[in-house]
Scaffold this motif. Structure first.
Motif, PDB file in Angstrom:
ATOM      1  N   PHE A 129       0.835  -1.206   0.000  1.00 13.46           N
ATOM      2  CA  PHE A 129       0.000   0.000   0.000  1.00 13.46           C
ATOM      3  C   PHE A 129       0.868   1.254   0.000  1.00 13.46           C
ATOM      4  O   PHE A 129       0.598   2.223  -0.728  1.00 13.46           O
ATOM      5  N   LEU A 130       1.932   1.243   0.804  1.00 14.08           N
ATOM      6  CA  LEU A 130       2.848   2.386   0.861  1.00 14.08           C
ATOM      7  C   LEU A 130       3.510   2.612  -0.499  1.00 14.08           C
ATOM      8  O   LEU A 130       3.593   3.751  -0.981  1.00 14.08           O
ATOM      9  N   LEU A 131       3.971   1.537  -1.140  1.00  9.81           N
ATOM     10  CA  LEU A 131       4.587   1.662  -2.465  1.00  9.81           C
ATOM     11  C   LEU A 131       3.610   2.239  -3.483  1.00  9.81           C
ATOM     12  O   LEU A 131       3.962   3.115  -4.282  1.00  9.81           O
ATOM     13  N   ALA A 132       2.374   1.737  -3.471  1.00 12.25           N
ATOM     14  CA  ALA A 132       1.377   2.198  -4.432  1.00 12.25           C
ATOM     15  C   ALA A 132       1.044   3.674  -4.218  1.00 12.25           C
ATOM     16  O   ALA A 132       0.918   4.444  -5.180  1.00 12.25           O
ATOM     17  N   ILE A 133       0.904   4.080  -2.953  1.00  9.44           N
ATOM     18  CA  ILE A 133       0.625   5.492  -2.650  1.00  9.44           C
ATOM     19  C   ILE A 133       1.756   6.382  -3.148  1.00  9.44           C
ATOM     20  O   ILE A 133       1.535   7.422  -3.781  1.00  9.44           O
ATOM     21  N   LEU A 134       3.000   5.968  -2.866  1.00  8.12           N
ATOM     22  CA  LEU A 134       4.154   6.739  -3.325  1.00  8.12           C
ATOM     23  C   LEU A 134       4.189   6.815  -4.852  1.00  8.12           C
ATOM     24  O   LEU A 134       4.519   7.863  -5.431  1.00  8.12           O
ATOM     25  N   GLY A 135       3.830   5.706  -5.508  1.00  7.74           N
ATOM     26  CA  GLY A 135       3.810   5.683  -6.966  1.00  7.74           C
ATOM     27  C   GLY A 135       2.786   6.642  -7.539  1.00  7.74           C
ATOM     28  O   GLY A 135       3.062   7.356  -8.509  1.00  7.74           O
ATOM     29  N   VAL A 136       1.592   6.678  -6.961  1.00  3.85           N
ATOM     30  CA  VAL A 136       0.544   7.584  -7.431  1.00  3.85           C
ATOM     31  C   VAL A 136       0.951   9.042  -7.214  1.00  3.85           C
ATOM     32  O   VAL A 136       0.751   9.900  -8.089  1.00  3.85           O
ATOM     33  N   ILE A 137       1.527   9.334  -6.048  1.00  3.31           N
ATOM     34  CA  ILE A 137       1.975  10.714  -5.778  1.00  3.31           C
ATOM     35  C   ILE A 137       3.072  11.109  -6.761  1.00  3.31           C
ATOM     36  O   ILE A 137       3.059  12.219  -7.321  1.00  3.31           O
ATOM     37  N   LEU A 271       5.447  10.602 -19.439  1.00  3.73           N
ATOM     38  CA  LEU A 271       6.871  10.888 -19.395  1.00  3.73           C
ATOM     39  C   LEU A 271       7.625   9.627 -18.960  1.00  3.73           C
ATOM     40  O   LEU A 271       7.055   8.769 -18.273  1.00  3.73           O
ATOM     41  N   PRO A 272       8.886   9.488 -19.353  1.00  5.91           N
ATOM     42  CA  PRO A 272       9.643   8.281 -18.968  1.00  5.91           C
ATOM     43  C   PRO A 272       9.604   7.982 -17.478  1.00  5.91           C
ATOM     44  O   PRO A 272       9.417   6.834 -17.075  1.00  5.91           O
ATOM     45  N   MET A 273       9.748   9.012 -16.649  1.00  4.58           N
ATOM     46  CA  MET A 273       9.728   8.781 -15.207  1.00  4.58           C
ATOM     47  C   MET A 273       8.330   8.419 -14.704  1.00  4.58           C
ATOM     48  O   MET A 273       8.171   7.782 -13.662  1.00  4.58           O
ATOM     49  N   GLN A 274       7.281   8.843 -15.450  1.00  6.04           N
ATOM     50  CA  GLN A 274       5.925   8.467 -15.068  1.00  6.04           C
ATOM     51  C   GLN A 274       5.687   6.975 -15.282  1.00  6.04           C
ATOM     52  O   GLN A 274       4.933   6.345 -14.536  1.00  6.04           O
ATOM     53  N   TYR A 275       6.329   6.409 -16.295  1.00  6.13           N
ATOM     54  CA  TYR A 275       6.233   4.965 -16.484  1.00  6.13           C
ATOM     55  C   TYR A 275       6.878   4.240 -15.302  1.00  6.13           C
ATOM     56  O   TYR A 275       6.391   3.196 -14.858  1.00  6.13           O
ATOM     57  N   ALA A 276       7.968   4.813 -14.797  1.00  5.25           N
ATOM     58  CA  ALA A 276       8.599   4.234 -13.607  1.00  5.25           C
ATOM     59  C   ALA A 276       7.654   4.320 -12.406  1.00  5.25           C
ATOM     60  O   ALA A 276       7.549   3.367 -11.614  1.00  5.25           O
ATOM     61  N   ALA A 277       6.931   5.444 -12.279  1.00  2.00           N
ATOM     62  CA  ALA A 277       5.962   5.602 -11.197  1.00  2.00           C
ATOM     63  C   ALA A 277       4.817   4.599 -11.355  1.00  2.00           C
ATOM     64  O   ALA A 277       4.334   4.020 -10.369  1.00  2.00           O
ATOM     65  N   ALA A 278       4.393   4.381 -12.606  1.00  2.34           N
ATOM     66  CA  ALA A 278       3.321   3.413 -12.867  1.00  2.34           C
ATOM     67  C   ALA A 278       3.758   2.001 -12.471  1.00  2.34           C
ATOM     68  O   ALA A 278       2.980   1.230 -11.893  1.00  2.34           O
ATOM     69  N   ILE A 279       5.003   1.673 -12.767  1.00  2.00           N
ATOM     70  CA  ILE A 279       5.540   0.357 -12.394  1.00  2.00           C
ATOM     71  C   ILE A 279       5.566   0.218 -10.870  1.00  2.00           C
ATOM     72  O   ILE A 279       5.278  -0.851 -10.324  1.00  2.00           O
ATOM     73  N   LEU A 280       5.884   1.311 -10.178  1.00  2.00           N
ATOM     74  CA  LEU A 280       5.904   1.279  -8.712  1.00  2.00           C
ATOM     75  C   LEU A 280       4.502   1.011  -8.168  1.00  2.00           C
ATOM     76  O   LEU A 280       4.337   0.236  -7.217  1.00  2.00           O
ATOM     77  N   VAL A 281       3.491   1.635  -8.768  1.00  2.00           N
ATOM     78  CA  VAL A 281       2.102   1.393  -8.348  1.00  2.00           C
ATOM     79  C   VAL A 281       1.747  -0.079  -8.521  1.00  2.00           C
ATOM     80  O   VAL A 281       1.222  -0.731  -7.615  1.00  2.00           O
ATOM     81  N   LEU A 282       2.026  -0.619  -9.706  1.00  2.00           N
ATOM     82  CA  LEU A 282       1.699  -2.016  -9.988  1.00  2.00           C
ATOM     83  C   LEU A 282       2.469  -2.970  -9.074  1.00  2.00           C
ATOM     84  O   LEU A 282       1.933  -3.981  -8.621  1.00  2.00           O
ATOM     85  N   ALA A 283       3.731  -2.633  -8.811  1.00  2.00           N
ATOM     86  CA  ALA A 283       4.535  -3.472  -7.921  1.00  2.00           C
ATOM     87  C   ALA A 283       3.922  -3.514  -6.525  1.00  2.00           C
ATOM     88  O   ALA A 283       3.867  -4.570  -5.883  1.00  2.00           O
ATOM     89  N   GLY A 284       3.456  -2.356  -6.055  1.00  2.00           N
ATOM     90  CA  GLY A 284       2.812  -2.303  -4.746  1.00  2.00           C
ATOM     91  C   GLY A 284       1.548  -3.141  -4.691  1.00  2.00           C
ATOM     92  O   GLY A 284       1.289  -3.850  -3.709  1.00  2.00           O
ATOM     93  N   VAL A 285       0.758  -3.093  -5.781  1.00  3.07           N
ATOM     94  CA  VAL A 285      -0.484  -3.866  -5.834  1.00  3.07           C
ATOM     95  C   VAL A 285      -0.190  -5.360  -5.818  1.00  3.07           C
ATOM     96  O   VAL A 285      -0.754  -6.124  -5.029  1.00  3.07           O
TER      97      VAL A 285
END
Length: 308
Positions: A129-137, A271-285
């Motif tokens: 949950f923490l990873l996903a929240i950080l990814g969305v932010i 943006l390239p870094m947004q794809y990294a953020a999206a991966i972080l969200v999915l990883a958290g889920v």
């Protein structure tokens, strides 16, 4: 024979997932022409009309005294407040970013179940949950205004509020589904949604259609029939033949497919870094779920009529 049935079930689940993911694209296309409130109302009318054809199946439902309060709360959360927030969100943010925020719904439901239903959560769920929240932010802070997302910060926040509404609906569903069928609960949501959105479309400032736009009309038909009824049938068919854990994996593909469809149909780019953020969200889920089947998205309940 078993293998052929499994392939059929897998195909049905994948088809349902694609239909749900496509709902963000269809919604984005439709509200660009007719406005969010009219589109949602038209969608509810279509879904209600389709579900009326199945009204005979509701005769076996056994109403218990006082259930109207929980049923009303469920329907007010979703589709009413849910689609007010999501309809507005998609006028400000891209379908791709909205799809990523929806990925958090199983985690939000798990957190709410921990608070309201006293369900235990594993440490990995908290960490996910923490990873996903950080990814969305991270995804939101990196967002830039574009043609498809004129105010992504506001849009993503509204989509998050939509997920809060969906969470409330899912908790109510969890209590009601022991007495009522998913199809009946979906019908309640659709019918209450019609009543809720009817006066809203006549409020000052709510645009009404004055032209016929084929793409927007087809998008509304897709939302009302394809997503709410057809995807629901596909999902139920698939889950009846496969373990719930396997079926849940397909639900987690929704944000990924939404990203692809947003690029393919709407020309959206992250943006390239947004794809990294999206991966972080999915990883958290995925981390939070482990071997345990997640809750089904609600948007995913009205939407897939089943959520959206």
């Amino acid at each position: 024979m078993l293998r052929s049935v499994d392939r059929l079930a897998t195909g049905a689940l994948f088809a349902a997932t694609v239909l749900w993911a496509g709902s963000f694209i269809a919604m984005k296309l439709a509200i660009g022409v007719y406005g969010p409130m009219f589109v949602v109302f038209a969608r509810m009318v279509l879904a209600s009309g389709g579900l009326l054809l199945l009204v005979r199946r509701f005769k076996s439902e056994r109403y218990q005294r006082g259930d109207w309060k929980l049923l009303l709360f469920m329907a007010l959360c979703e589709p009413c407040l849910y689609f007010v927030c999501e309809g507005m969100a998609l006028t400000y943010t891209s379908a791709s970013q909205a799809g990523m925020i929806v990925a958090m719904l199983p985690l939000m439901v798990a957190m709410a179940a921990w608070v309201v239903l006293k369900e235990r959560l594993r440490p990995r769920t908290w960490f996910g949950f923490l990873l996903a929240i950080l990814g969305v932010i991270w995804l939101t802070l990196l967002s830039e205004s574009t043609e498809h997302a004129p105010n992504p910060l506001l849009g993503n926040f509204l989509e998050f509020l939509a997920m809060c509404c969906a969470t409330g609906s899912m908790i109510a569903l969890k209590k009601l589904c022991v007495r009522y069928s998913p199809l009946f609960l979906t019908a309640v949501q659709a019918f209450v949604g019609c009543v809720f959105f009817l006066p809203i479309i006549f409020l000052p400032g709510t645009p009404l259609p004055d032209t016929f736009h084929l793409g927007a009309v087809l998008s509304i038909l897709y939302l009302g029939i394809g997503v709410t009824i057809v995807a629901y049938w596909f999902y139920n068919f698939g889950i009846s033949r496969l373990p719930a854990g396997q079926a849940a994996i397909f639900v987690n593909l929704i944000p990924v497919i939404t990203l692809f469809l947003g690029w393919l149909i709407l020309g959206e780019r992250l943006l390239p870094m947004q794809y990294a953020a999206a991966i972080l969200v999915l990883a958290g889920v995925f981390l939070s779920q482990g071997n345990q089947a997640p809750s089904r998205p609600a948007e995913l309940t009205v939407r897939h009529a089943p959520k959206s």
